[in-house]
Design a protein around this motif. Sequence first.
Motif, short mmCIF file in Angstrom:
data_model
loop_
_atom_site.label_atom_id
_atom_site.label_comp_id
_atom_site.label_asym_id
_atom_site.label_seq_id
_atom_site.Cartn_x
_atom_site.Cartn_y
_atom_site.Cartn_z
N ASP A 1 -37.82 -28.26 -0.83
CA ASP A 1 -39.05 -28.56 -0.38
C ASP A 1 -39.37 -27.88 1.06
O ASP A 1 -38.64 -27.80 1.81
N ILE A 2 -40.75 -27.20 1.03
CA ILE A 2 -41.00 -26.54 2.25
C ILE A 2 -42.30 -27.02 2.73
O ILE A 2 -43.29 -27.42 2.01
N GLN A 3 -42.43 -27.29 3.97
CA GLN A 3 -43.63 -27.93 4.70
C GLN A 3 -44.38 -27.01 5.31
O GLN A 3 -44.04 -26.05 6.19
N ILE A 4 -45.50 -26.53 4.66
CA ILE A 4 -46.47 -25.52 5.01
C ILE A 4 -47.87 -26.22 5.53
O ILE A 4 -48.36 -26.67 4.50
N ASP A 5 -48.37 -26.12 6.77
CA ASP A 5 -49.53 -26.67 7.05
C ASP A 5 -49.65 -27.92 6.70
O ASP A 5 -50.79 -28.54 6.27
N GLY A 6 -48.68 -28.78 6.76
CA GLY A 6 -48.49 -30.18 6.78
C GLY A 6 -48.54 -30.79 5.11
O GLY A 6 -48.44 -31.78 4.86
N GLU A 7 -48.60 -29.49 4.24
CA GLU A 7 -48.19 -29.92 2.95
C GLU A 7 -46.78 -29.97 2.64
O GLU A 7 -46.23 -28.79 3.13
N ILE A 8 -46.26 -30.44 1.79
CA ILE A 8 -44.96 -30.43 1.27
C ILE A 8 -45.12 -29.77 -0.16
O ILE A 8 -45.46 -30.33 -1.07
N ILE A 9 -44.42 -28.68 -0.34
CA ILE A 9 -44.45 -27.81 -1.51
C ILE A 9 -43.01 -27.70 -2.20
O ILE A 9 -42.32 -27.47 -1.66
N THR A 10 -42.89 -28.45 -3.58
CA THR A 10 -41.61 -28.55 -3.92
C THR A 10 -41.33 -27.19 -4.76
O THR A 10 -42.03 -26.61 -5.76
N LEU A 11 -40.34 -26.48 -4.65
CA LEU A 11 -39.71 -25.38 -5.18
C LEU A 11 -38.47 -25.58 -6.14
O LEU A 11 -37.50 -26.17 -5.64
N ASN A 12 -38.44 -25.42 -7.39
CA ASN A 12 -37.34 -25.85 -8.28
C ASN A 12 -36.72 -24.74 -8.75
O ASN A 12 -37.30 -23.42 -8.68
N TRP A 13 -35.20 -24.58 -9.06
CA TRP A 13 -34.64 -23.37 -9.48
C TRP A 13 -35.15 -22.80 -11.03
O TRP A 13 -35.13 -23.57 -11.65
N ASP A 14 -35.20 -21.61 -10.86
CA ASP A 14 -35.72 -20.91 -12.02
C ASP A 14 -34.34 -19.94 -12.53
O ASP A 14 -34.09 -19.12 -11.96
N THR A 15 -33.70 -20.60 -13.59
CA THR A 15 -32.66 -19.89 -14.05
C THR A 15 -32.87 -18.49 -14.26
O THR A 15 -32.00 -17.70 -14.21
N THR A 16 -33.78 -18.34 -15.24
CA THR A 16 -34.07 -17.07 -15.71
C THR A 16 -34.15 -16.03 -14.35
O THR A 16 -33.56 -14.89 -14.82
N ASN A 17 -34.86 -16.37 -13.63
CA ASN A 17 -35.00 -15.28 -12.73
C ASN A 17 -34.30 -15.30 -11.40
O ASN A 17 -34.18 -14.44 -10.32
N GLY A 18 -33.38 -16.61 -11.13
CA GLY A 18 -32.60 -16.87 -10.28
C GLY A 18 -33.22 -16.84 -8.94
O GLY A 18 -32.79 -16.34 -7.85
N GLU A 19 -34.21 -17.63 -8.96
CA GLU A 19 -35.05 -18.06 -7.61
C GLU A 19 -35.78 -19.45 -7.81
O GLU A 19 -35.71 -20.09 -8.74
N HIS A 20 -36.04 -20.10 -6.70
CA HIS A 20 -36.82 -20.99 -6.40
C HIS A 20 -38.21 -20.88 -6.46
O HIS A 20 -38.77 -20.36 -5.72
N VAL A 21 -38.95 -21.64 -7.53
CA VAL A 21 -40.28 -21.14 -7.81
C VAL A 21 -41.06 -22.73 -7.65
O VAL A 21 -40.75 -23.63 -8.30
#
Length: 317
Positions: A100-120
């Motif tokens: 979870d990343i807090q940007i401008d007071g908003e919490i944006i949830t990023l989940n693991w993408d197995t296919t691309n090997g990144e959190h999206v």
Amino acid sequence: MVYFLKIFYLGNRKMTQKLLLALPAALSLAACGGGDEATTTPAQAQYSYTTGSPNWTTTLPATLSVYAEQDGTNVTSSQKVANVEFKQWNATRGSHDQIDIQIDGEIITLNWDTTNGEHVGTHDGRAYVYIGNAISDRDPNAPEIVAERFYIGIRNAANSNLADEVAAGIVGFETPDSVVAAATGTANYSGSGEIYYLTANSMEVSDTQANFAVNFNTSTISGAISVDDPVGPSQLSPRTYSFATISVPQTALTGNGFSAQPTVTVHNPGANTYTFSNETINGTFYGDSSDVLAGTVSADYTVNGTAGVAIGDYTAH
């Protein structure tokens, strides 16, 4: 360093060192509806004592410089990322399922993408991508993961070679101020990093080599970062590190790190004309005994009269 950055599908730019965050200075990520209001408090500087891969389930302050955004006509920058929280450790894969990343007071949830090997994650219709690498203290007997260096990006829907927004930073277990203050002697830190150059309609990247001299007796630091030629994100860098030098004057340590205004000297601009201004650099010690020095760099710049923002990071041991 070889290409790793899948964040914007710019080609895989793999890091041999760990990641950290650099963002430009006046950007505005329109704070958007639908996000949860941030309620967590960042963890204070602390010992890691994690041994091996960290099962981080805490909110840590993000050390960053600026966050850059392009809208097709210009580039702006700001400081908008406040905290990063790691969740749902996956012991099998050895990384987190959710960040979870807090940007401008908003919490944006990023989940693991197995296919691309990144959190999206998607927020207000935009795809956020997080790429991170763990930083070890390299203790030969009981190595600990003490920080993570990362990039955050928003993909450009029309042009896969561009990012609408990009940031680079670092989070982790900072060396306590008291430990840095009590240290004696001198130490040389060396490592590597990257710098991204973002204009309204293009993006380039340079590999870098970082070298710092720290005098704990006088609580000062100085050093230089050698910069490779800027190239397109899918190109191989020349690895001559002769394009420019970022010089850091002798600077007093403050707490468990430093901040300074370095000087950028361009040695080999090729057929282009570069100017840099508003240069900044910071660094923080991570690990139980100042084992790692990592930080971010940023600057406004022009190339052949076109304005842009340069952001980057470095990790040194």
